[in-house]
Enzyme design. Structure first.
Site, PDB file in Angstrom:
ATOM      1  N   ASN A   1       0.912  -1.317  -0.424  1.00  0.00           N
ATOM      2  CA  ASN A   1      -0.003  -0.253  -0.407  1.00  0.00           C
ATOM      3  C   ASN A   1       0.870   1.052   0.092  1.00  0.00           C
ATOM      4  O   ASN A   1       1.087   1.433   1.129  1.00  0.00           O
ATOM      5  CB  ASN A   1      -1.223   0.318   1.137  1.00  0.00           C
ATOM      6  CG  ASN A   1      -2.199   0.874   0.903  1.00  0.00           C
ATOM      7  OD1 ASN A   1      -1.783   2.337   0.248  1.00  0.00           O
ATOM      8  ND2 ASN A   1      -2.859   1.138   2.127  1.00  0.00           N
TER       9      ASN A   1
ATOM     10  N   CYS B   1      -5.304   1.391  -1.565  1.00  0.00           N
ATOM     11  CA  CYS B   1      -6.129  -0.451  -0.397  1.00  0.00           C
ATOM     12  C   CYS B   1      -6.933  -0.775  -1.268  1.00  0.00           C
ATOM     13  O   CYS B   1      -7.223  -1.345  -2.273  1.00  0.00           O
ATOM     14  CB  CYS B   1      -6.432  -0.960   0.994  1.00  0.00           C
ATOM     15  SG  CYS B   1      -7.317   0.925   1.285  1.00  0.00           S
TER      16      CYS B   1
END
Length: 1113
Positions: free
Chosen positions: A200, A205
C-alpha cells in the site's frame, strides 16, 4: 461523565477516515495507520478483551478558546486513556479527535498496547445521525495518540440546527476495546497461500483490491500479457508495460509487490496516490484506458468480450400500439442496497416497471400524451459480471453522503434466468444459460469519508477462499467471504454482564461493495492457464534481471554478517571535500571509497586490494583508525600496529569500533617523495603528533585543506611557520595566526593558539586540526568575517530563507541569507530592508508547516521567539520557508487589538459593506457599534445599530452591548450589523418579535428545506392576520406584485413547514418556546432564489467534493 461497557468493536472494523494521525505532528496529510488489523483468526484474543464506553460532555463548546482539550482520564483494560480534541481543528477545517494514552510519559521504555476503538460525536436531536468513526492502533512512545484529523466538518458541527451542539454542549463518546498485540509482519503469504499481496503506497488499498481481482481473472491477465510492448518502453510511462510487470511479479515473486510504477504510468502524482478514490470509478477508467491501448493489437476487444453486457430501455404505450426502445451497453451494474434484502431483490427493482400516467403521461409520436409502461430488460449478460453495490447515497436530512450498512445478501450461485427469464428482453438469446458463480467479493470497511478496501477471492473457483489485504494474503472460509460481508447489525454478549445487562447491537461497518460473478458456461475459457510463454521475451528478460538484482541485494543483506565494509579516506578526499562539501572535521565518510571485504580475509591481503585500487605499494601504506571524541568530532586517532595488521578484517573491526560494528573507517597515510611518488612512511614515536591544516582567506571567505604534518610534542608552532607559509603559497616570512578547531556541536569552539607555547602544553594530539590565516594588518572592516572563529560561526549558523507573501503561499518571492542566531528583530529588519519598508515592526511573519506545506494558522508573535532557528523549526523538522505580510499598523499595537469583520446592511439601500473593526481586546460590542457608526451611512442621525450572529441564513443571536469582543468568533459565523427599525422600538406588551427566513424546497433533495438570502426580524401584533403581515413584508423587501403573488408563507419548526392561509393569526403559531432556540421557529417565505450570491457568504455554502480519478497517460 459516564463509563459503561460498550460493544466490543467488530474485529474487522477498519478506520473510517483516510486521514488519521498523531496530532502532535500537526499532520493534515501524511502517514496512514495500518488500515486493517491482521486476519481476525490471528487477532483472536486469549479471552474477551476488556472494553468500555466513556462519555464526555463538553459545555460552552463554541466559546472554547484553547487549541486542544483533553478529557478526564478513564480506565480500560487496566490502562489509562483520555480523549484529545482540537475544537477548531488541527490545522484543518474539521474537528480533530484522537484517543490518547494518558500516562505515556511515565511508562517504561519500549511499552506498547493495542486497542480497537471508535470515537463519536453524538447527535442530540436524532441519535441515528451521530458521527462515529472506528479504527485500531498499536500505541507506543512515538505514537501515543491516534485518531482522526478530519473527524467532521466544523460547519456541520457548529450549525446548531444539525443537533451536534445543543445549548452549546457537545457530547463525545469513546468505545475502547484493548486487544493483545499481534505480529502482523511475520506472516509469509506465499508460503501459506501460494499468492502474494500488493504494497500500500498511501491510501491505495482500493486500487490493490481491484488489481488483485482483475489479476485473478486469468483471461484478463493473459490479454494484458499479450499487449504489444517493447524493451525500449519505460514502465512508469506505459500503462500496458507497468501492468504486465505488476502481473508478472504477482505471479512469480515470493514477496509483496509495489504499485509505484503503475501509479506513475497513470500519471498520478503522490498526492493522488494518497487520496482515496472510488474503486468503481478506478475500475471504469482503467478498463477504458486498456480498451483504448488494446485497439489495433491482437487483444483488441478483450475488455468488451469479458465485461460488456447490453440492456434495453423501453417505453410501451398501454392504449395504443406504440413502443420505443433503446439498446445500451454496460461494463458493470449498479444495484440498490437500500430497501433490498439481496441481489435478486435488486435485480427485481432494476427491471421494475414504472407507469407513466396522469401528469406524467408519455408523449408518443403521432399519438400525443399516452398512459405507458417504462422499464429496462437485459438483452445479454457478460461472461464476467461486475456488480457494484450502492453502499453510498445522499442523505437529505443531513445534507451529506452516508454509507448504507444495511444487511444485503448475495448467493454463491446467481441464476439470472430465474422465473422464466423475468430479467431478459424478448430479443435475448435464450440458449445462453445465465447461471453465475461467485468469484470475488470486494469489501469496504469504514465510513463515507474513507476507510479500507480488501478482497475475498477464490482464484480457481474452488471451495478455498483467500483474503487479499494489501501485503497480506490469508486462507479464509466461505462464511467469512459471504455471510460476514452481508453487513447489517450484530449483537454481542456483554464482557461484564453484571455491569449492564442489555446486550449491545452494533452496526457492522465492513461489508461487500462490489461482487464479481463468472458465468458457468464460460468458466473453462475465463479460468484458463497462464504461463511464461504468454509473457513477451523482452519482459521476461527485463523482469528476471530485476529479480536477479533484487535477489543479489537480498543475498548481500543475508550475507552481510560475513562481510565488513571498509571506508578508506585519503589526502585527496580531504582536498576535494573541505571548503566545498564540509567545513568542520576532515571528511564525509559516505563520499570516500568503500570496500566490501570478507571478514576472514587477512588485513595484509586487503592492503593488496588497496594497492591495486590506488597504486600505492603495500610497503608504503600506513592506516590510521578514526575515533569519535567526547565532543562529537571524528578524527584519526592512531596508526594500526603490525600485530593488528596481521589479524583478519573481522577481528580488526571489533577492535576499532565496539559501539558500532557495521563498518571499519580508516585513514590511509601516504608519504610522497620529491618526485611525488609514494615512499615509506616516517617512523612514528609517542613524541610525534599528526596535525591537519586548513587555510582561511578572509577576503574570499574561503577555507581549504592544505595538508598534514608530523610535529614534536615538545616543539612550538613558531618552528613550523615557514613550512605552513610554503604550504599556503605565502612568502616564507609572512605573519600568520593559528587557531585550533575544537568542536562544532552544539556550537562552534575555535581557539587562538599561542605560537610560543609547545604543542603538548596547548593540549594538541594526533588528528587535531589547525586553521591558519595571514595576520590582518590595519582595518578589518572590509571583511565580513575577519578571522577563522567568526567565519566558522557564520558557516555553522548560516541559513538561506525563502520568503513568500502570505497572500501567495505557494510562490517563493525572494531569498535572504541569514543566521540561525539572528534575533527576531534582526530578521524583520532584513526583510523590511529588502522590501524598502521604513518600519520593521509592520512586518508580521508566519512559520511553515512542513507536513501540510502551508503557513501555520497562527503568525509569529512580536518578539515571540528568540532566534531565526525557532521560527524555522516545526516539531522535529526544520524548514527554510517563512511567510511575511505588511501590516498597516505596527504588530505590537495590532496584537493588543481584536479584529472583527462586520457586514453592515444598509436600512434603505440594497447593499452590504464589509468593515474591518479593530479595537482593544477588552472592548465590548457597544464599542464595536460606536466605531461602526463613524464608518457607515445611517438612514438618520439618531439611528441605533445592533450586532447579530448569522449562520447559514439564520439569525442565532443578538449580541448584548456589554458582551466582551475577545471571545467573539467571526471565523464560522457572519457578524451582521443593521439599524434597529422604528417598529421594534415601539414594541407593545403583546407584540412578538419573530424570525423571518427565505426558503425553498430542493426537488433534487427529496423536498428538503433549504434556507437562502438574508434573514430578518419582524414585529407581529397579537391579532394580526397573515394577509396584514404580508403587506408589511412586501413593503419591507420591495418585491414587485407579480413576483410576490408566487410566494408561499409557512410556519416552520425544526425544518418542517406548516403552510398558512391569509386569515390565519400569525402570532398564535409562535406561542411555544423551544429548547432549540428561536431560530428553529420562524416564518418562512417560500420562493425561488433569484438573487446573485454575495461573495461574503460564499464560504458558508462551500461543499468539498472528492477529487475524481484521472489517469493521465
Amino acid at each position: 461523565m459516564t463509563l459503561m461497557t460498550p460493544p466490543p468493536l467488530d474485529q474487522q472494523q477498519q478506520q473510517e477516515d483516510d486521514e488519521m494521525l498523531v496530532p502532535h505532528t500537526d499532520f493534515p496529510h501524511g502517514p496512514q495507520p495500518m488500515e486493517e488489523t491482521a486476519n481476525p483468526v490471528d487477532a483472536q484474543p486469549v479471552e474477551d478483551p476488556p472494553s468500555a464506553r466513556f462519555t464526555w460532555t463538553i459545555e460552552n463548546f463554541s466559546r472554547l478558546n484553547t487549541k486542544k482539550l483533553y478529557s478526564d482520564v478513564f480506565f480500560v483494560g487496566g490502562y489509562k486513556w483520555r480523549i484529545l480534541i482540537f475544537p477548531k481543528g488541527n490545522n484543518v477545517d474539521h474537528l480533530s479527535m484522537y484517543l490518547d494514552v494518558a500516562d505515556s510519559p511515565t511508562l517504561p521504555y519500549g511499552w506498547s498496547r493495542y486497542a480497537q476503538f471508535s470515537l463519536s460525536v453524538v447527535n442530540q436531536i436524532h441519535s441515528k445521525f451521530s458521527v462515529r468513526k472506528e479504527t485500531q492502533h498499536q500505541f507506543n512512545a512515538r505514537e501515543s495518540d491516534w485518531g482522526f484529523t478530519s473527524f467532521m466538518p466544523l460547519g456541520e458541527l457548529y450549525d446548531p440546527c444539525r443537533g451536534y451542539l445543543v445549548n452549546d454542549t457537545c457530547i463525545v463518546e469513546a468505545d475502547v476495546a484493548v486487544r493483545r498485540v499481534i505480529d502482523y509482519w511475520s506472516h509469509d503469504s506465499k508460503k501459506e497461500t501460494g499468492y502474494v499481496g500488493l504494497k500500500n503506497q498511501g491510501a491505495t488499498c482500493y486500487m490493490n483490491s481491484l488489481l488483485q481481482t482483475l489479476y485473478h481473472i486469468p483471461y484478463f491477465r493473459k490479454a494484458v500479457y499479450h499487449m504489444p510492448t517493447t524493451e525500449n518502453d519505460n514502465p512508469s510511462g506505459s500503462i500496458p508495460l507497468a501492468l504486465q510487470s505488476l502481473f508478472y511479479k504477482l505471479q512469480y515473486s515470493d514477496t509483496s509487490v509495489a504499485t509505484k510504477e503503475l501509479t506513475k504510468s497513470f500519471g498520478w502524482d503522490t498526492y493522488d496516490s494518497f487520496m482515496q478514490h472510488d474503486v468503481q470509478e478506478l475500475n471504469r477508467v482503467l478498463c477504458e484506458k486498456l480498451e483504448d491501448k488494446m485497439k489495433g493489437t491482437v487483444v483488441e476487444g478483450t475488455i468488451q468480450q469479458l465485461f460488456e453486457g447490453h440492456h434495453m430501455n423501453y417505453i410501451e404505450c398501454i392504449n395504443v400500439d406504440y413502443k420505443s426502445t433503446r439498446k445500451e451497453s454496460f461494463y458493470d451494474l449498479q444495484l440498490d442496497v437500500k430497501g433490498c434484502r439481496d441481489v435478486y431483490a435488486s435485480f427485481d427493482k432494476y427491471v421494475e416497471v414504472e407507469r407513466l400516467e396522469g401528469d406524467n403521461k408519455y408523449h408518443a409520436e403521432q399519438y400525443g400524451l399516452q398512459d405507458a409502461r417504462k422499464g429496462v430488460l437485459f438483452i445479454d449478460f457478460p461472461p464476467v459480471l461486475q456488480l457494484q453495490l450502492k453502499r453510498f447515497e445522499y442523505d437529505f436530512v443531513r445534507d451529506t453522503m452516508v454509507k448504507i450498512n444495511d444487511r444485503y445478501e448475495f448467493p454463491l450461485q446467481l441464476d439470472l434466468d430465474r422465473e422464466n427469464g423475468k430479467y431478459l428482453s424478448p430479443d435475448a438469446d435464450r440458449s445462453v444459460r445465465n447461471l453465475y458463480t461467485l468469484h470475488s467479493v470486494l469489501v469496504h470497511s469504514g465510513g463515507v469519508h474513507g476507510g479500507h478496501y480488501y478482497a475475498y477471492i477464490r482464484p480457481t473457483l474452488s471451495d478455498q477462499w483467500f483474503k487479499f489485504d494489501d501485503e497480506r494474503v490469508t486462507k479464509e472460509d466461505i462464511k467469512r467471504a459471504l455471510e460476514e460481508q452481508y453487513g447489517g447489525e450484530e449483537e454481542l454478549p456483554q464482557t461484564n454482564p453484571g455491569f449492564n445487562n442489555a446486550p449491545f447491537k452494533f452496526t457492522k461497518y465492513s461489508n461487500a461493495y462490489m461482487l464479481v460473478y463468472i458465468r458457468e458456461s464460460d468458466k473453462e475459457k475465463i479460468i484458463c492457464n497462464v504461463d511464461e510463454k504468454d509473457i513477451a521475451e523482452h519482459l521476461r528478460i527485463r523482469l528476471k534481471k530485476e529479480q536477479e538484482e533484487k535477489e543479489q541485494k537480498r543475498k548481500e543483506k543475508a550475507e552481510a554478517h560475513l562481510y565488513t565494509i571498509i571506508k578508506v579516506a585519503r589526502n585527496e578526499d580531504l582536498l576535494e571535500q573541505i571548503g566545498r562539501d564540509i567545513y568542520f572535521d576532515l571528511v564525509d565518510h559516505d563520499k570516500v571509497r568503500s570496500f566490501r571485504i570478507q571478514k576472514q580475509m587477512p588485513f595484509n591481503l586487503f592492503k593488496e586490494e588497496v594497492a591495486k585500487e590506488f597504486g600505492v605499494p603495500v610497503q608504503f601504506q600506513r592506516f590510521w583508525l578514526w575515533a569519535k571524541r567526547q565532543n562529537h568530532t571524528y578524527r584519526p586517532n592512531r596508526p594500526l600496529t603490525p600485530l593488528e595488521e596481521a589479524q583478519s578484517v573481522g577481528q580488526l573491526r571489533e577492535v576499532s569500533n565496539k559501539a558500532n560494528n557495521a563498518e571499519l573507517k580508516l585513514f590511509l597515510e601516504v608519504e610522497l617523495g620529491l618526485d611525488s611518488r609514494p615512499v615509506a612512511p616516517p617512523d612514528k614515536t609517542k613524541e610525534d603528533i599528526l596535525l591537519f591544516f586548513k587555510l582561511y582567506d578572509p577576503l574570499k571567505e574561503e577555507l581549504r585543506y592544505v595538508g598534514r604534518l608530523f610535529v614534536k610534542g615538545s616543539g612550538k608552532p613558531a618552528e613550523i611557520l615557514t613550512k605552513l607559509n610554503e604550504m599556503a603559497g605565502f612568502n616564507s616570512d609572512d605573519e600568520i595566526e593559528l587557531f585550533e578547531e575544537i568542536k562544532f556541536e552544539p556550537n562552534v569552539m575555535c581557539e587562538h593558539i599561542d605560537k610560543k607555547v609547545t604543542f603538548r602544553a596547548s593540549q594538541l594530539e594526533d588528528g587535531d586540526i589547525i586553521c591558519f590565516q595571514k595576520t590582518q594588518v590595519g582595518s578589518t572592516e572590509q571583511c565580513r568575517y575577519p578571522d577563522v572563529p567568526s567565519f566558522l560561526e557564520y558557516v555553522r549558523n548560516r541559513q538561506v530563507v525563502r520568503f513568500r507573501s502570505l497572500e501567495k503561499p505557494k510562490e517563493d518571492e525572494f531569498c535572504l541569507e541569514l543566521s540561525k542566531l539572528h534575533t527576531y528583530d534582526d530578521v524583520v529588519e532584513r526583510v523590511a530592508q529588502h522590501l524598502g519598508l521604513d518600519d520593521p515592526s509592520k512586518i508580521r511573519l508566519t512559520s511553515h508547516n512542513c507536513y501540510s506545506q502551508q503557513p501555520k494558522p497562527q503568525p509569529v508573535k512580536y518578539r515571540g521567539v528568540e532566534h531565526l532557528s525557532d521560527m524555522l523549526v516545526h516539531y522535529n523538522q526544520t524548514s527554510d520557508i517563512l511567510y511575511y505580510e505588511i501590516l498597516d499598523i505596527p504588530l505590537p499595537e495590532l496584537q493588543g487589538l481584536k479584529t472583527l469583520k462586520v457586514a453592515f446592511h444598509h436600512a434603505t439601500k440594497d447593499e452590504v459593506v464589509i468593515h474591518t473593526i479593530r479595537l482593544p481586546k477588552q472592548s465590548t460590542v457597544g464599542d464595536v457599534i460606536n466605531d461602526l457608526k463613524t464608518k457607515v451611512e445611517l438612514s438618520h442621525p439618531n439611528a441605533e445599530i445592533r450586532l447579530l450572529e448569522v449562520f447559514y441564513h439564520k439569525i442565532y443571536k443578538i449580541f448584548p452591548p456589554t458582551e466582551k469582543i475577545e471571545n467573539i468568533n467571526d471565523q464560522y459565523w457572519t457578524l451582521r450589523a443593521e439599524e434597529i427599525p422604528e417598529e421594534e422600538k415601539n414594541f407593545g406588551p403583546h407584540d412578538r418579535l419573530i424570525h423571518v427566513y427565505h426558503f425553498m424546497k430542493d426537488t433534487a433533495q427529496n423536498q428538503q428545506v433549504q434556507n437562502f438570502g438574508e434573514p430578518f426580524f419582524l414585529v407581529i401584533r397579537e391579532d394580526e392576520t397573515l394577509a396584514e403581515v404580508k403587506v408589511r413584508i412586501q413593503k419591507k423587501l420591495q418585491v414587485p406584485d407579480e413576483e410576490f403573488t408566487k410566494w408561499k408563507f409557512a410556519f416552520l419548526s425544526l425544518g418542517r413547514p406548516e403552510y398558512l392561509q391569509d386569515n390565519d393569526i400569525v402570532a398564535s403559531r409562535f406561542q411555544r418556546r423551544d429548547v432549540y432556540g428561536a431560530w428553529e421557529q420562524y416564518l418562512g417565505l417560500e420562493h425561488t432564489d433569484n438573487a446573485p450570491k454575495r461573495s461574503y457568504t460564499a464560504n458558508q455554502n462551500r461543499h468539498t467534493f472528492e477529487k475524481p480519478v484521472k489517469i493521465y497517460n
